[in-house]
Design a protein around this motif. Structure first.
Motif, PDB file in Angstrom:
ATOM      1  N   GLU A 130       0.848  -1.198   0.000  1.00 54.40           N
ATOM      2  CA  GLU A 130       0.000   0.000   0.000  1.00 54.40           C
ATOM      3  C   GLU A 130       0.884   1.248   0.000  1.00 54.40           C
ATOM      4  O   GLU A 130       2.078   1.176   0.287  1.00 54.40           O
ATOM      5  CB  GLU A 130      -0.898   0.016   1.240  1.00 54.40           C
ATOM      6  N   LYS A 131       0.259   2.364  -0.349  1.00 55.93           N
ATOM      7  CA  LYS A 131       0.985   3.635  -0.310  1.00 55.93           C
ATOM      8  C   LYS A 131       0.883   4.216   1.095  1.00 55.93           C
ATOM      9  O   LYS A 131      -0.197   4.268   1.676  1.00 55.93           O
ATOM     10  CB  LYS A 131       0.395   4.623  -1.324  1.00 55.93           C
ATOM     11  N   VAL A 132       2.032   4.635   1.631  1.00 52.16           N
ATOM     12  CA  VAL A 132       2.052   5.248   2.959  1.00 52.16           C
ATOM     13  C   VAL A 132       2.592   6.666   2.813  1.00 52.16           C
ATOM     14  O   VAL A 132       3.710   6.868   2.346  1.00 52.16           O
ATOM     15  CB  VAL A 132       2.937   4.450   3.946  1.00 52.16           C
ATOM     16  N   GLU A 133       1.757   7.631   3.181  1.00 49.63           N
ATOM     17  CA  GLU A 133       2.150   9.034   3.082  1.00 49.63           C
ATOM     18  C   GLU A 133       1.887   9.739   4.409  1.00 49.63           C
ATOM     19  O   GLU A 133       0.812   9.591   5.000  1.00 49.63           O
ATOM     20  CB  GLU A 133       1.366   9.733   1.959  1.00 49.63           C
ATOM     21  N   LEU A 134       2.880  10.456   4.890  1.00 44.83           N
ATOM     22  CA  LEU A 134       2.740  11.219   6.133  1.00 44.83           C
ATOM     23  C   LEU A 134       2.440  12.673   5.797  1.00 44.83           C
ATOM     24  O   LEU A 134       3.097  13.260   4.941  1.00 44.83           O
ATOM     25  CB  LEU A 134       4.025  11.117   6.963  1.00 44.83           C
ATOM     26  N   LYS A 135       1.449  13.222   6.462  1.00 48.98           N
ATOM     27  CA  LYS A 135       1.034  14.595   6.196  1.00 48.98           C
ATOM     28  C   LYS A 135       1.876  15.595   6.987  1.00 48.98           C
ATOM     29  O   LYS A 135       2.391  15.289   8.065  1.00 48.98           O
ATOM     30  CB  LYS A 135      -0.444  14.778   6.551  1.00 48.98           C
ATOM     31  N   GLU A 136       1.996  16.769   6.429  1.00 51.58           N
ATOM     32  CA  GLU A 136       2.727  17.857   7.086  1.00 51.58           C
ATOM     33  C   GLU A 136       2.128  18.158   8.457  1.00 51.58           C
ATOM     34  O   GLU A 136       0.913  18.165   8.624  1.00 51.58           O
ATOM     35  CB  GLU A 136       2.647  19.113   6.200  1.00 51.58           C
ATOM     36  N   GLY A 137       3.020  18.361   9.428  1.00 54.25           N
ATOM     37  CA  GLY A 137       2.542  18.681  10.770  1.00 54.25           C
ATOM     38  C   GLY A 137       3.275  17.900  11.833  1.00 54.25           C
ATOM     39  O   GLY A 137       4.250  17.194  11.543  1.00 54.25           O
ATOM     40  N   PRO A 138       2.839  17.995  13.096  1.00 53.66           N
ATOM     41  CA  PRO A 138       3.530  17.313  14.196  1.00 53.66           C
ATOM     42  C   PRO A 138       3.404  15.793  14.104  1.00 53.66           C
ATOM     43  O   PRO A 138       2.346  15.270  13.742  1.00 53.66           O
ATOM     44  CB  PRO A 138       2.826  17.858  15.443  1.00 53.66           C
ATOM     45  N   LEU A 139       4.494  15.109  14.431  1.00 55.01           N
ATOM     46  CA  LEU A 139       4.507  13.645  14.467  1.00 55.01           C
ATOM     47  C   LEU A 139       4.595  13.231  15.930  1.00 55.01           C
ATOM     48  O   LEU A 139       5.683  13.017  16.475  1.00 55.01           O
ATOM     49  CB  LEU A 139       5.688  13.097  13.668  1.00 55.01           C
TER      50      LEU A 139
END
Length: 203
Positions: A130-139
């Motif tokens: 699957e595609k895994v994308e992290l969005k801009e912002g705090p982790l």
């Protein structure tokens, strides 16, 4: 300053090569076991995990015996032609032993094989499911101490008041594409398991 000839690196992880003796021992072990069982089953595997396979073998050790090793050695043990096969027709099994295959003696019920599946973290080079994308912002799942490590993995991160923050959207992996070493490490940190260790009966 010139390099000293006495300064030679010594590898501490040297291992002895598997010699002829060990191969002969495996051949004798297979031939001895064949005489004790009435049937042979061949299966293939994907995403092999040694620990999981060991647990699977332990569950079935009272009724079955599994052999996993060099395909050529197993073929020699069984016989590759009518002239050297140890049981009539068993050369047909030898022809199926190629790639990621093993064989067992006295196979458990087919449903046990079909139901068996253990998920685990994907390794480098395996294809992403699957595609895994992290969005801009705090982790928030990462502590501030991990920020340098995440940056080394290619993630555009920074510390903002002690919180790890993603400066822009970041694609960890794309579906169907091989995982890079960095991607596999990030997926492990995120707790995302994409690999499934399965066994498939061939004959």
């Amino acid at each position: 300053m010139p390099k000293s000839k006495r300064d030679r690196p010594v590898t501490l992880s040297k291992t002895k090569k598997k010699g002829r003796g060990q191969k002969e021992s495996q051949v004798n072990s297979i031939r001895g076991a064949i005489d004790s069982y009435s049937s042979v089953y061949v299966f293939s595997f994907e995403n092999m995990r040694n620990l999981k396979f060991k647990e699977f073998r332990e569950q079935l050790k009272s009724s079955s015996r599994f052999f996993l090793g060099s395909n050529k050695v197993m073929q020699i043990a069984l016989g590759r032609s009518a002239a050297d096969e140890i049981r009539p027709g068993i050369r047909k099994v030898s022809k199926l032993l190629h790639g990621n295959t093993c064989f067992s003696l006295v196979c458990p019920e087919r449903r046990i094989f079909n139901a068996f599946g253990e998920t685990d973290f994907s390794r480098t080079g395996s294809k992403a499911t699957e595609k895994v994308e992290l969005k801009e912002g705090p982790l928030t799942e990462f502590t501030h101490e991990m920020e340098p490590f995440l940056r080394k993995q290619g993630m555009p991160v920074r510390l903002n008041k002690g919180v790890v923050e993603l400066v822009s959207n970041f694609v960890v992996c794309d579906e169907g594409k091989p995982l890079s070493p960095e991607a596999s490490r990030i997926l492990r940190l995120l707790g995302i398991k994409m690999a499934t260790f399965r066994l498939h009966l061939i004959c």
